[in-house]
Design an enzyme around this catalytic site. Structure first.
Site, PDB file in Angstrom:
ATOM      1  CD  GLN A 111      -2.632  -1.199   2.610  1.00 34.69           C
ATOM      2  OE1 GLN A 111      -3.172  -0.211   3.082  1.00 34.69           O
ATOM      3  NE2 GLN A 111      -2.660  -2.364   3.228  1.00 34.69           N
ATOM      4  CG  LEU A 112       4.872   3.210   2.296  1.00 31.49           C
ATOM      5  CD1 LEU A 112       4.208   4.496   2.748  1.00 31.49           C
ATOM      6  CD2 LEU A 112       5.878   2.721   3.334  1.00 31.49           C
ATOM      7  NE  ARG A 114      -1.885  -0.409  -4.692  1.00 33.58           N
ATOM      8  CZ  ARG A 114      -2.046  -1.439  -3.855  1.00 33.58           C
ATOM      9  NH1 ARG A 114      -1.994  -1.243  -2.559  1.00 33.58           N
ATOM     10  NH2 ARG A 114      -2.271  -2.651  -4.321  1.00 33.58           N
ATOM     11  NE  ARG A 127      17.544 -12.423  -6.518  1.00 33.94           N
ATOM     12  CZ  ARG A 127      18.008 -11.946  -7.670  1.00 33.94           C
ATOM     13  NH1 ARG A 127      17.847 -10.659  -7.965  1.00 33.94           N
ATOM     14  NH2 ARG A 127      18.616 -12.728  -8.515  1.00 33.94           N
ATOM     15  NE  ARG A 194      12.014 -13.350  -3.650  1.00 28.74           N
ATOM     16  CZ  ARG A 194      12.223 -12.173  -4.233  1.00 28.74           C
ATOM     17  NH1 ARG A 194      12.128 -11.056  -3.513  1.00 28.74           N
ATOM     18  NH2 ARG A 194      12.533 -12.093  -5.507  1.00 28.74           N
ATOM     19  NE  ARG A 212       2.144  19.467  -4.356  1.00 30.10           N
ATOM     20  CZ  ARG A 212       2.157  19.990  -5.577  1.00 30.10           C
ATOM     21  NH1 ARG A 212       3.304  20.347  -6.132  1.00 30.10           N
ATOM     22  NH2 ARG A 212       1.033  20.162  -6.238  1.00 30.10           N
ATOM     23  NE  ARG A 221      -2.807   4.737   1.468  1.00 29.60           N
ATOM     24  CZ  ARG A 221      -3.200   3.624   0.886  1.00 29.60           C
ATOM     25  NH1 ARG A 221      -4.080   2.845   1.476  1.00 29.60           N
ATOM     26  NH2 ARG A 221      -2.735   3.278  -0.304  1.00 29.60           N
TER      27      ARG A 221
END
Length: 256
Positions: A111-112, A114, A127, A194, A212, A221
């Site tokens: 989510q972050l 995005r 990895r 993973r 900003r 959020r």
């Protein structure tokens, strides 16, 4: 979740020497480095003066005088409010904040990230970091969603077993760890093993964002805007960290 502010906008030694004659008095009264940068950027748009000279020439006027709009603070606060409310927000992009964000879920990370414009991310790799039970990590940590941890309901299955949300969740995490460990023992590299790790798997990251973009993130959020609990918690931690070093920004977070 643990959020720490690692760095934020600060005046260079060269610029400080240029304005030190007035800045020592103004900063004693609560003016911050971020405000000096913001004033320089804002007044550059409307002043014939050079950006490097604006604080030296206009700082006393803005930071040393009471706001003339009838609201709190100084004339600088009035100017910042005017800029914010008129949406001339490019001038706030010059203030940046770098955070260490630790122990958040991969679900939150999805989510972050995005929010890309004005954000930079460096994220712990699944990895290259090995999460086997016998590795240095000791296995993967995970984040339990609030709705799971708060659940007190039980359900009887067809097998007459009584199921509890917290127990089911913990078992799913244990199973994922066992499957990861077994895949590694079978020679599957960490980058492929993973794939069985869940969205709940915890990760760490370093994130830099300008003011900003952070305000835009907070507008979307913050609690009460439909966000998942974990990301609303993060938004509040980020806000508190910024306001602690730049108190004048609190009014903007309150208005978005």
């Amino acid at each position: 979740m643990d959020v720490k502010l690692l760095a934020h906008t600060a005046l260079s030694d060269e610029f400080y020497e240029r304005i030190s004659r007035i800045w020592d008095d103004l900063s004693y009264n609560g003016s911050t480095d971020g405000q000096a940068v913001a004033l320089s950027a804002i007044r550059t748009c409307y002043s014939p003066g050079k950006p490097s000279e604006i604080v030296a020439k206009e700082g006393a006027r803005y930071f040393g005088s009471k706001a003339t709009d009838g609201e709190s603070g100084t004339e600088a606060d009035r100017l910042f409010r005017m800029i914010f409310r008129s949406k001339h927000l490019s001038t706030l992009e010059h203030l940046t904040y770098t955070f260490a964000v630790e122990g958040v879920s991969r679900a939150l990370l999805a989510q972050l990230t995005r929010h890309r414009v004005g954000f930079s991310f460096s994220v712990q790799s699944q990895r290259y970091v090995k999460f086997g039970s016998g590795d240095k990590s000791g296995g993967f940590d995970y984040v339990t969603p609030e709705s799971v941890s708060a659940s007190d309901k039980t359900l009887m299955g067809d097998d007459l077993e009584v199921y509890d949300a917290n127990e089911l969740f913990a078992k799913a995490m244990d199973d994922a760890q066992s499957n990861y460990d077994m895949l590694r023992k079978l020679g599957v590299p960490a980058e492929d093993a993973r794939a069985v790790l869940p969205n709940a798997a915890a990760c760490n990251l370093v994130m830099t964002v300008n003011l900003r973009s952070l305000l835009d993130f907070y507008a979307k959020r913050q609690k009460g805007r439909g966000g998942q609990h974990e990301i609303t918690q993060l938004s509040e931690e980020l806000r508190k960290s910024v306001v602690a070093v730049e108190p004048w920004t609190d009014q903007f977070f309150a208005e978005v």
